[in-house]
Design an enzyme around this catalytic site. Structure first.
Site, short mmCIF file in Angstrom:
data_model
loop_
_atom_site.label_atom_id
_atom_site.label_comp_id
_atom_site.label_asym_id
_atom_site.label_seq_id
_atom_site.Cartn_x
_atom_site.Cartn_y
_atom_site.Cartn_z
CG ASP A 45 -0.12 -0.28 13.15
OD1 ASP A 45 -1.40 -0.42 13.22
OD2 ASP A 45 0.39 0.67 12.29
CD GLU A 96 6.39 -7.23 -3.22
OE1 GLU A 96 6.29 -5.51 -3.03
OE2 GLU A 96 6.79 -8.09 -2.78
CG HIS A 128 -29.10 7.51 -13.40
ND1 HIS A 128 -28.20 6.54 -14.24
CD2 HIS A 128 -29.47 8.43 -14.59
CE1 HIS A 128 -27.91 6.64 -14.96
NE2 HIS A 128 -28.43 7.58 -15.69
CB VAL A 152 -0.90 0.04 0.83
CG1 VAL A 152 -1.75 0.52 1.17
CG2 VAL A 152 -1.75 -1.12 1.28
CB ILE A 153 3.53 2.35 2.83
CG1 ILE A 153 2.00 2.19 4.09
CG2 ILE A 153 4.06 3.05 2.61
CD1 ILE A 153 2.78 2.17 4.77
C1 FAD Z 1 2.31 6.25 4.66
C2 FAD Z 1 1.50 5.65 5.56
C3 FAD Z 1 -0.04 5.69 5.33
C4 FAD Z 1 -0.96 4.87 5.69
N1 FAD Z 1 -2.37 5.08 5.63
C5 FAD Z 1 -3.24 4.13 6.06
C6 FAD Z 1 -4.39 4.43 5.47
O1 FAD Z 1 -4.07 5.06 4.42
N2 FAD Z 1 -5.49 3.57 6.13
C7 FAD Z 1 -4.79 3.23 6.91
O2 FAD Z 1 -6.04 2.67 7.87
N3 FAD Z 1 -4.15 2.84 7.81
C8 FAD Z 1 -2.87 3.25 7.27
N4 FAD Z 1 -1.43 3.44 7.20
C9 FAD Z 1 -1.24 2.70 9.00
C10 FAD Z 1 -1.60 3.72 10.22
O3 FAD Z 1 -1.39 4.75 9.80
C11 FAD Z 1 -2.25 2.48 11.03
O4 FAD Z 1 -2.42 1.35 10.92
C12 FAD Z 1 -2.10 3.22 12.19
O5 FAD Z 1 -1.39 4.96 12.62
C13 FAD Z 1 -1.78 2.64 13.94
O6 FAD Z 1 -2.86 3.25 14.66
P1 FAD Z 1 -1.84 2.89 16.30
O7 FAD Z 1 -2.53 3.94 17.05
O8 FAD Z 1 -1.59 1.29 16.27
O9 FAD Z 1 -0.23 3.74 16.77
P2 FAD Z 1 0.54 5.12 15.46
O10 FAD Z 1 -0.50 5.75 14.82
O11 FAD Z 1 1.54 4.60 15.63
O12 FAD Z 1 0.09 5.39 16.98
C14 FAD Z 1 1.44 5.27 18.18
C15 FAD Z 1 1.54 6.50 19.21
O13 FAD Z 1 1.87 5.97 20.33
C16 FAD Z 1 3.47 6.95 20.45
N5 FAD Z 1 4.40 6.56 21.44
C17 FAD Z 1 4.58 5.41 21.33
N6 FAD Z 1 5.31 4.97 21.82
C18 FAD Z 1 5.20 5.63 23.25
C19 FAD Z 1 6.00 5.72 24.38
N7 FAD Z 1 6.35 4.74 25.10
N8 FAD Z 1 4.53 7.01 25.39
C20 FAD Z 1 4.11 8.15 24.65
N9 FAD Z 1 3.88 7.74 24.00
C21 FAD Z 1 4.57 6.86 22.60
C22 FAD Z 1 3.08 7.49 18.98
O14 FAD Z 1 4.89 8.74 18.89
C23 FAD Z 1 1.89 7.10 18.48
O15 FAD Z 1 2.08 8.60 18.34
C24 FAD Z 1 -0.86 4.05 6.80
C25 FAD Z 1 0.90 4.16 7.46
C26 FAD Z 1 1.35 4.78 6.75
C27 FAD Z 1 3.59 4.85 7.06
#
Ligand code: FAD
Length: 479
Positions: free
Chosen positions: A326, A213, A458, A193-194
């Site tokens: 994630d 790939e 439509h 995707v990315i």
């Molecule tokens: C280029 C790109 C495009 C993407 N496009 C899409 C899309 O279009 N649609 C989609 O569904 N997904 C997309 N994704 C995936 C999506 O970004 C992730 O699945 C999503 O952000 C996961 O959310 P999360 O809350 O698990 O973690 P994250 O968004 O990674 O957030 C984790 C947060 O925790 C913070 N953190 C980590 N450890 C600590 C700590 N110990 N103390 C305090 N803070 C901490 C980090 O700084 C971060 O702010 C994309 C990813 C990338 C890289």
């Protein structure tokens, strides 16, 4: 003196900030800790998604799509322009402004919902009577105690072994979103995707893009028919995609004034090849992030990939500690993280929050867009499920013709005996929006017949969805 909370959320990405808001809505006293910094060192909640993922990538995709339209398609509509140029700094500035709007929006939502926000790194100190002590290392150090803890620390880009990201020539998603001028030649390793989204942005702006790939099939997780159609469109656009390659040595160096990256690889026939590019994006997946969490202090269990081990309800091995998004198993998608955040908050409140993994939609925001939910045709074959398939091409849809965007199709897969929808796959205009209807249909266990009998405006692209549902029973009206 430590501050006491019912729920402490570590990580303010989609999983964490949404979980924190839901927990606050349910009446809990909630803290959310996030360490992401903006360019001025201030807080930038929203995680990967807001700062270097979903939002900025879609902002650049939008800008580059406008550019391509102005450059290549306005003339078809009788619109003539002077020479179309792109101010990359302005495009990147707009993207940064969109990101900031989202960061500020989350801070506002925290205030509105009375979530206490702490900017800094959260880590486990120890288990205490009825909860956990969490240290926040930020501008000031704080100690919090939470009865329940939700870990939502997200993921980081995976680097190739021995090839660190320098974000100058060898770029992760972070650097790929900050390129300051259109590279003449861009290499992308990984056609996920990315890779495809970032490759598309810079291809539209004029870069000569080669995607390498390792796997022999293009978009293996996508329905084969849909992936083939998408590949045809990308080939036509000039996005060069080489499958089945094996990456060898990667070197960075200077050629004249310009820095260059050379990638040695073998192609699918095993022949040695070399690719010279100005920039290289490495997008070969992401790794769960528990750096700085001090998981060992409390014995939080991780698996061999570094993901936090959870059960189906996001419970970890520790009582009162949950993990979402994630950093745990399952698809790395923002909406999956959000759903888990909500479900966990509701479970803490004694409710029955649930995430249906079978109806999580997937979208690739290229042009054409690719979106799907449920099982692919190849999965149904492997599983020995008897199914019926129906497709409808956008070429036969009036709205798509009027838009000038007729690439692709909608495809329905339904159970041969019950007609229940098992999967919907779309490649074409606005697939990202059209797929929502399929998700709703599958959540309600609709049959293809149900969808086929629902009236559509439509002309609209959604008529293609109805027609594909009709095609399951071989009775399309417009094809
Ligand atoms: C280029 C790109 C495009 C993407 N496009 C899409 C899309 O279009 N649609 C989609 O569904 N997904 C997309 N994704 C995936 C999506 O970004 C992730 O699945 C999503 O952000 C996961 O959310 P999360 O809350 O698990 O973690 P994250 O968004 O990674 O957030 C984790 C947060 O925790 C913070 N953190 C980590 N450890 C600590 C700590 N110990 N103390 C305090 N803070 C901490 C980090 O700084 C971060 O702010 C994309 C990813 C990338 C890289």
């Amino acid at each position: 003196m430590s501050k006491q909370f019912d729920v402490i959320v570590i990580g303010g990405g989609p999983g964490g900030y949404i979980g924190a808001i839901r927990a606050a809505q349910l009446g809990f006293n909630v803290a959310c800790i996030d360490e992401w910094k903006n360019d001025k060192g201030g807080p930038a909640p929203g995680g990967t998604c807001t700062n270097v993922g979903c939002i900025p990538s879609k902002a650049l995709l939008q800008s580059s799509e406008h550019f391509e339209h102005a450059h290549k398609h306005f003339a078809e509509h009788g619109i003539s322009t002077g020479k179309v140029t792109m101010d990359v700094a302005k495009m990147v500035g707009r993207k940064d402004a969109v990101v900031k709007q989202n960061n500020d929006g989350i801070l506002y939502l925290f205030k509105k919902n009375k979530v206490s926000f702490f900017h800094g790194r959260g880590s486990f100190v120890k288990a205490v009577e009825g909860g956990y002590e969490i240290k926040v290392a930020g501008a000031a150090e704080e100690t919090l105690v939470g009865k329940q803890v939700i870990v939502a620390t997200g993921s980081n880009a995976r680097a190739l072994p021995g090839v660190a990201f320098d974000e100058e020539n060898i770029l992760s998603n972070d650097g790929a979103l900050r390129i300051g001028a259109v590279p003449k030649k861009l290499g992308v390793i990984g056609s996920g995707v990315i890779g495809l989204e970032m490759g598309s942005v810079w291809r539209r702006l004029g870069a000569d893009v080669t995607v390498l790939e390792g796997l022999p099939t293009f978009l293996g997780a996508v329905d084969e028919q849909i992936a083939k159609e998408a590949k045809k469109a990308f080939d036509k656009q000039g996005l060069k995609i080489e499958l089945g390659v094996k990456i060898g040595e990667i070197k960075t160096g200077k050629k004249g004034k310009e820095s260059k990256v050379s990638v040695a690889y073998t192609n699918a026939k095993g022949e040695a090849q070399a690719l010279e590019v100005d920039k290289l994006i490495v997008s070969i997946g992401r790794v769960p992030n528990t750096i700085g969490l001090n998981a060992e202090a409390v014995g939080l269990q991780l698996d061999e990939r570094g993901a936090i081990v959870v059960d189906g309800d996001c419970r970890t091995n520790l009582p009162g500690v949950w993990a979402v998004g994630d950093v745990v198993r399952g698809p790395m998608l923002a909406h999956k993280a959000e759903e888990e955040g909500v479900a966990v908050a509701e479970r803490i409140a004694g409710q029955h929050g649930h995430v249906n993994f079978n109806t999580i939609p997937w979208v690739i925001y290229t042009s054409p867009e690719i979106a799907w939910v449920g099982r692919t045709e190849q999965q149904l074959k492997e599983q020995g499920v008897k199914y019926k398939a129906g497709t409808f091409p956008f070429l036969a849809n009036g709205r798509a013709r009027a838009l000038g965007d007729t690439t692709g199709m909608v495809k329905f897969l339904a159970d041969a005996a019950t007609d229940e929808i098992l999967g919907v796959h779309i490649v074409g205009p606005m697939a990202s929006e059209l797929i929502a209807e399929a998700v709703v249909a599958m959540e309600f266990k609709a049959s293809a017949e149900d969808i086929a009998r629902i009236c559509r405006a439509h002309p609209s692209l959604s008529e293609a969805t109805k027609e594909a549902a009709l095609a399951v029973d071989k009775r399309t009206l417009n094809f």
